[in-house]
Design an enzyme around this catalytic site. Structure first.
Site, PDB file in Angstrom:
ATOM      1  N   GLY A   1       0.811  -1.225   0.000  1.00 62.46           N
ATOM      2  CA  GLY A   1       0.000   0.000   0.000  1.00 62.46           C
ATOM      3  C   GLY A   1       0.838   1.266   0.000  1.00 62.46           C
ATOM      4  O   GLY A   1       2.065   1.225   0.126  1.00 62.46           O
TER       5      GLY A   1
ATOM      6  N   GLY B   1       2.563   3.623   1.529  1.00 60.32           N
ATOM      7  CA  GLY B   1       3.094   3.847   2.875  1.00 60.32           C
ATOM      8  C   GLY B   1       3.587   5.260   3.075  1.00 60.32           C
ATOM      9  O   GLY B   1       3.753   5.733   4.202  1.00 60.32           O
TER      10      GLY B   1
ATOM     11  N   GLY C   1       6.983   7.100   6.555  1.00 60.56           N
ATOM     12  CA  GLY C   1       6.123   7.801   5.600  1.00 60.56           C
ATOM     13  C   GLY C   1       6.777   9.010   4.947  1.00 60.56           C
ATOM     14  O   GLY C   1       6.117   9.772   4.233  1.00 60.56           O
TER      15      GLY C   1
ATOM     16  N   ARG D   1       3.817  13.958  -7.540  1.00 61.83           N
ATOM     17  CA  ARG D   1       3.899  13.278  -8.827  1.00 61.83           C
ATOM     18  C   ARG D   1       2.502  13.114  -9.415  1.00 61.83           C
ATOM     19  O   ARG D   1       1.501  13.187  -8.697  1.00 61.83           O
ATOM     20  CB  ARG D   1       4.661  11.970  -8.732  1.00 61.83           C
ATOM     21  CG  ARG D   1       4.253  11.067  -7.616  1.00 61.83           C
ATOM     22  CD  ARG D   1       5.146   9.843  -7.595  1.00 61.83           C
ATOM     23  NE  ARG D   1       4.540   8.797  -6.811  1.00 61.83           N
ATOM     24  CZ  ARG D   1       5.059   7.600  -6.646  1.00 61.83           C
ATOM     25  NH1 ARG D   1       6.206   7.298  -7.230  1.00 61.83           N
ATOM     26  NH2 ARG D   1       4.459   6.686  -5.919  1.00 61.83           N
TER      27      ARG D   1
ATOM     28  N   ARG E   1      -1.648  -0.057  -9.575  1.00 62.59           N
ATOM     29  CA  ARG E   1      -0.551  -0.982  -9.891  1.00 62.59           C
ATOM     30  C   ARG E   1      -1.065  -2.410 -10.035  1.00 62.59           C
ATOM     31  O   ARG E   1      -2.186  -2.708  -9.608  1.00 62.59           O
ATOM     32  CB  ARG E   1       0.451  -0.962  -8.718  1.00 62.59           C
ATOM     33  CG  ARG E   1       1.016   0.399  -8.444  1.00 62.59           C
ATOM     34  CD  ARG E   1       1.136   0.634  -6.926  1.00 62.59           C
ATOM     35  NE  ARG E   1       1.390   2.046  -6.655  1.00 62.59           N
ATOM     36  CZ  ARG E   1       2.611   2.561  -6.585  1.00 62.59           C
ATOM     37  NH1 ARG E   1       3.656   1.808  -6.693  1.00 62.59           N
ATOM     38  NH2 ARG E   1       2.762   3.858  -6.395  1.00 62.59           N
TER      39      ARG E   1
ATOM     40  N   ASP F   1       4.350  -4.416  -7.159  1.00 59.37           N
ATOM     41  CA  ASP F   1       3.739  -3.187  -6.623  1.00 59.37           C
ATOM     42  C   ASP F   1       4.334  -1.962  -7.312  1.00 59.37           C
ATOM     43  O   ASP F   1       3.838  -0.854  -7.136  1.00 59.37           O
ATOM     44  CB  ASP F   1       3.938  -3.096  -5.101  1.00 59.37           C
ATOM     45  CG  ASP F   1       5.378  -3.301  -4.687  1.00 59.37           C
ATOM     46  OD1 ASP F   1       5.950  -4.327  -5.062  1.00 59.37           O
ATOM     47  OD2 ASP F   1       5.943  -2.432  -4.010  1.00 59.37           O
ATOM     48  N   ASN F   2       5.392  -2.158  -8.098  1.00 58.91           N
ATOM     49  CA  ASN F   2       5.983  -1.041  -8.833  1.00 58.91           C
ATOM     50  C   ASN F   2       5.697  -1.137 -10.329  1.00 58.91           C
ATOM     51  O   ASN F   2       6.417  -0.582 -11.147  1.00 58.91           O
ATOM     52  CB  ASN F   2       7.496  -0.999  -8.593  1.00 58.91           C
ATOM     53  CG  ASN F   2       7.833  -0.591  -7.167  1.00 58.91           C
ATOM     54  OD1 ASN F   2       7.009   0.013  -6.473  1.00 58.91           O
ATOM     55  ND2 ASN F   2       9.028  -0.896  -6.715  1.00 58.91           N
TER      56      ASN F   2
ATOM     57  N   ASP G   1       7.589   4.706  -9.688  1.00 60.34           N
ATOM     58  CA  ASP G   1       8.419   4.482  -8.493  1.00 60.34           C
ATOM     59  C   ASP G   1       9.910   4.496  -8.797  1.00 60.34           C
ATOM     60  O   ASP G   1      10.571   3.465  -8.868  1.00 60.34           O
ATOM     61  CB  ASP G   1       8.024   3.183  -7.779  1.00 60.34           C
ATOM     62  CG  ASP G   1       6.826   3.413  -6.878  1.00 60.34           C
ATOM     63  OD1 ASP G   1       6.172   4.468  -7.012  1.00 60.34           O
ATOM     64  OD2 ASP G   1       6.532   2.538  -6.039  1.00 60.34           O
TER      65      ASP G   1
HETATM   66  P1  AMP Z   1       9.206   0.853  -2.745  1.00 57.78           P
HETATM   67  O1  AMP Z   1      10.309  -0.160  -2.641  1.00 57.78           O
HETATM   68  O2  AMP Z   1       9.656   2.261  -2.599  1.00 57.78           O
HETATM   69  O3  AMP Z   1       8.374   0.658  -3.957  1.00 57.78           O
HETATM   70  O4  AMP Z   1       8.257   0.623  -1.474  1.00 57.78           O
HETATM   71  C1  AMP Z   1       7.698  -0.625  -1.125  1.00 57.78           C
HETATM   72  C2  AMP Z   1       6.668  -0.417  -0.056  1.00 57.78           C
HETATM   73  O5  AMP Z   1       7.255   0.177   1.096  1.00 57.78           O
HETATM   74  C3  AMP Z   1       5.501   0.471  -0.429  1.00 57.78           C
HETATM   75  O6  AMP Z   1       4.366  -0.022   0.209  1.00 57.78           O
HETATM   76  C4  AMP Z   1       5.902   1.811   0.128  1.00 57.78           C
HETATM   77  O7  AMP Z   1       4.814   2.633   0.387  1.00 57.78           O
HETATM   78  C5  AMP Z   1       6.593   1.399   1.414  1.00 57.78           C
HETATM   79  N1  AMP Z   1       7.575   2.396   1.857  1.00 57.78           N
HETATM   80  C6  AMP Z   1       8.775   2.693   1.309  1.00 57.78           C
HETATM   81  N2  AMP Z   1       9.392   3.669   2.004  1.00 57.78           N
HETATM   82  C7  AMP Z   1       8.574   4.010   3.014  1.00 57.78           C
HETATM   83  C8  AMP Z   1       8.640   4.956   4.077  1.00 57.78           C
HETATM   84  N3  AMP Z   1       9.680   5.745   4.258  1.00 57.78           N
HETATM   85  N4  AMP Z   1       7.583   5.015   4.922  1.00 57.78           N
HETATM   86  C9  AMP Z   1       6.516   4.222   4.773  1.00 57.78           C
HETATM   87  N5  AMP Z   1       6.405   3.308   3.817  1.00 57.78           N
HETATM   88  C10 AMP Z   1       7.413   3.195   2.937  1.00 57.78           C
HETATM   89 MG    MG Z   2       6.805   1.242  -4.681  1.00 57.76          MG
END
Ligand code: AMP
Ligand code: MG
Length: 520
Positions: free
Chosen positions: A100, A102, A135, A192, A199, A269-270, A279
């Site tokens: 989700g 995050g 977050g 963005r 996704r 998810d990306n 992403d």
């Molecule tokens: P990503 O690898 O950036 O595509 O992130 C994978 C998952 O981790 C997604 O659900 C993001 O929302 C969550 N996520 C990445 N960085 C953070 C963060 N700093 N705080 C909260 N959730 C994060």
């Molecule tokens: Mg992501």
């Protein structure tokens, strides 16, 4: 500042009834309402003039107080109801359950000139999906996403885009190399934009939970707004939907291979359901052409997401989407046919794309071999992909003996270009020259065409790092310089000749230039 707000996602799809901002599993809902976190001393450091215009705003709007407030988390527009999306995903080949948004918060959707844009803040604070993280986003990764997504758009690669880049005035703790040495960095927020941020993982989460009614609702919604030509919901239109997602994802990855972009984290998810690059994390650009290269240090051991594997990974991800859609299609044959078509179609389109990089526009069976030999030669010694192809455009038919000189600037270690390497290249240029005889255009015409597909300027990893180093000191000029230059990646820009250069030696092993972690 007046935006034509036309929300659909948070109106037509089921919401999480819990409106508290606590971390949890969210079931039977596509999203949770959540407000962006207030920032202490926000400052907008760049705005994309093209994106402003796209959503119907003026440059003056971009400088307004309202703009600053809304795009840094300190206020929302009347009638809007910000939310974080619920999705799951396969990470590095394994099902990871609920992920989700995050740290992304969708503000609203805007309609302008018949185009729909979802506006989303990345780094705007925790949401029910933040799991163990904060977050937030740091300036370093925000600059990288901001500059690269706009640059990709101008390169002609399907992508989400960016409206604004801001610092928040808050400090964010990050352990860049995951070695137990966390440090405070400047917090930042990118706004963005994309027609939609849905996704593969949005579909997967419902399928994994056996929530077929909501899987259907989400699919119907996606087709209605983004694939309206597919008509009314039916098993047939779901199958056609999957076919189009497959085709769009293929078109996207072909473009990545063309420009030498390596995404770095192709988890499901990306993967955008619209076939857009989404992403921007530990991505990188090929400097030395190398099928085995990945910028992502987390993936250094298995290199799942290396340059040469990207097309196969898209297919692997499509299998996961096919599995997720199966419960509403209930028939495997159609899905399997589409997946099988991907591979054949990839081979055709890759060949076509590579031909265009070589200035070949007719179809000759032997081109496959010519291209295979070229790929091998490019990996004999570290050879800059961008410079090689761009300079190849200067080749004049009938002069294979002079060819090596034309591309020699692309070699990183000239001493490695020994007799054997030279011989291999000379042989290849002989073949290439023979092949050019079957084309009808002159060398001059060919160059014009090649320059349209072989960019002169890409956002090399070290260039982004230079902009980051300056920005950390409060100097944002280089962000603007690169942003402006990257709007015309195919043009010759005499004032920017210094950026048409190999990666400097200092950047070879520097963090942020050749090694990138997921920490962002
Ligand atoms: P990503 O690898 O950036 O595509 O992130 C994978 C998952 O981790 C997604 O659900 C993001 O929302 C969550 N996520 C990445 N960085 C953070 C963060 N700093 N705080 C909260 N959730 C994060
Ligand atoms: Mg992501």
């Amino acid at each position: 500042m007046k935006l034509n707000i036309k929300d659909t996602f948070n109106i037509e799809l089921p919401a999480d009834p819990n409106v508290e901002n606590t971390r949890r599993q969210v079931k039977e809902a596509c999203f949770s309402f959540v407000m962006p976190r207030k920032t202490s001393k926000p400052k907008i450091i760049h705005v994309s003039p093209e994106m402003l215009k796209k959503i119907g705003l003026t440059p003056k709007d971009g400088k307004s107080d309202t703009f600053l407030r809304v795009f840094t988390g300190n206020g929302i527009l009347p009638t809007t109801k910000p939310y974080a999306m619920c999705y799951g995903g396969h990470q590095f080949g394994n099902w990871a359950g609920q992920l989700g948004d995050g740290r992304a918060i969708n503000l609203c959707e805007v309609e302008h000139k018949k185009e729909r844009w979802a506006l989303q803040l990345k780094g705007a604070g925790e949401t029910p999906y933040s799991r163990t993280a904060d977050g937030l986003a740091v300036l370093r990764s925000s600059i990288r996403e901001y500059l690269c997504s706009e640059a990709m758009f101008h390169l002609g690669v399907p992508t989400t885009r960016a409206l604004s880049l801001a610092i928040t005035g808050d400090q964010v703790l990050r352990d860049v190399m995951y070695d137990g040495n966390p440090e405070y960095e400047k917090g930042a927020i990118v706004c963005r934009t994309s027609p939609s941020f849905i996704r593969f993982g949005n579909f997967e989460i419902f399928a994994a939970r056996g929530d077929i009614p909501n899987l259907k609702k989400l699919t119907n919604y996606t087709i209605k707004h983004f694939f309206p030509h597919l008509g009314k919901p039916s098993k047939e239109s779901y199958l056609q939907f999957f076919k189009e997602v497959s085709e769009r994802s293929l078109a996207m990855v072909i473009e990545w291979q063309r420009v030498g972009f390596v995404h770095g984290v192709m988890n499901t998810d990306n993967m955008s359901i619209l076939g857009l690059t989404i992403d921007y994390g530990p991505y990188g650009w090929l400097e030395g052409y190398d099928h085995g290269w990945t910028p992502n240090t987390t993936d250094r051991q298995f290199k799942r997401y290396k340059y040469g594997s990207q097309p196969d990974i898209v297919l692997w991800n499509l299998y996961q989407l096919a599995n997720a859609l199966y419960p509403i299609i209930e028939e495997t044959k159609g899905l399997e046919t589409i997946l099988a078509e991907y591979r054949a179609s990839y081979n055709d389109q890759y060949l076509k794309m590579m031909r265009s990089k070589l200035g070949l526009f007719s179809n000759v069976e032997e081109d496959k071999l010519l291209i295979k030999d070229l790929e091998e030669n490019l990996q004999l010694t570290e050879t800059d992909m961008t410079i090689f192809f761009r300079n190849l455009g200067n080749y004049e038919t009938g002069s294979p003996a002079k060819a090596l000189k034309i591309v020699s600037y692309a070699f990183y270690v000239p001493s490695e270009v020994n007799r054997t390497v030279k011989e291999k290249w000379n042989n290849w240029f002989e073949q290439y020259d023979n092949r050019l005889l079957l084309e009808h255009s002159s060398s001059k015409e060919r160059k014009v065409k090649m320059n349209r597909v072989n960019p002169k300027y890409v956002l090399r990893n070290y260039m982004a790092q230079l902009a980051i180093d300056d920005a950390d000191k409060g100097d944002y000029k280089l962000i603007d310089e690169l942003f402006t230059m990257l709007k015309k990646p195919y043009a010759n820009q005499p004032e920017n000749e210094k950026w048409f250069a190999k990666r400097p030696d200092w950047a070879r092993h520097k963090v942020g230039c050749s090694m990138l972690s997921c920490s962002s």
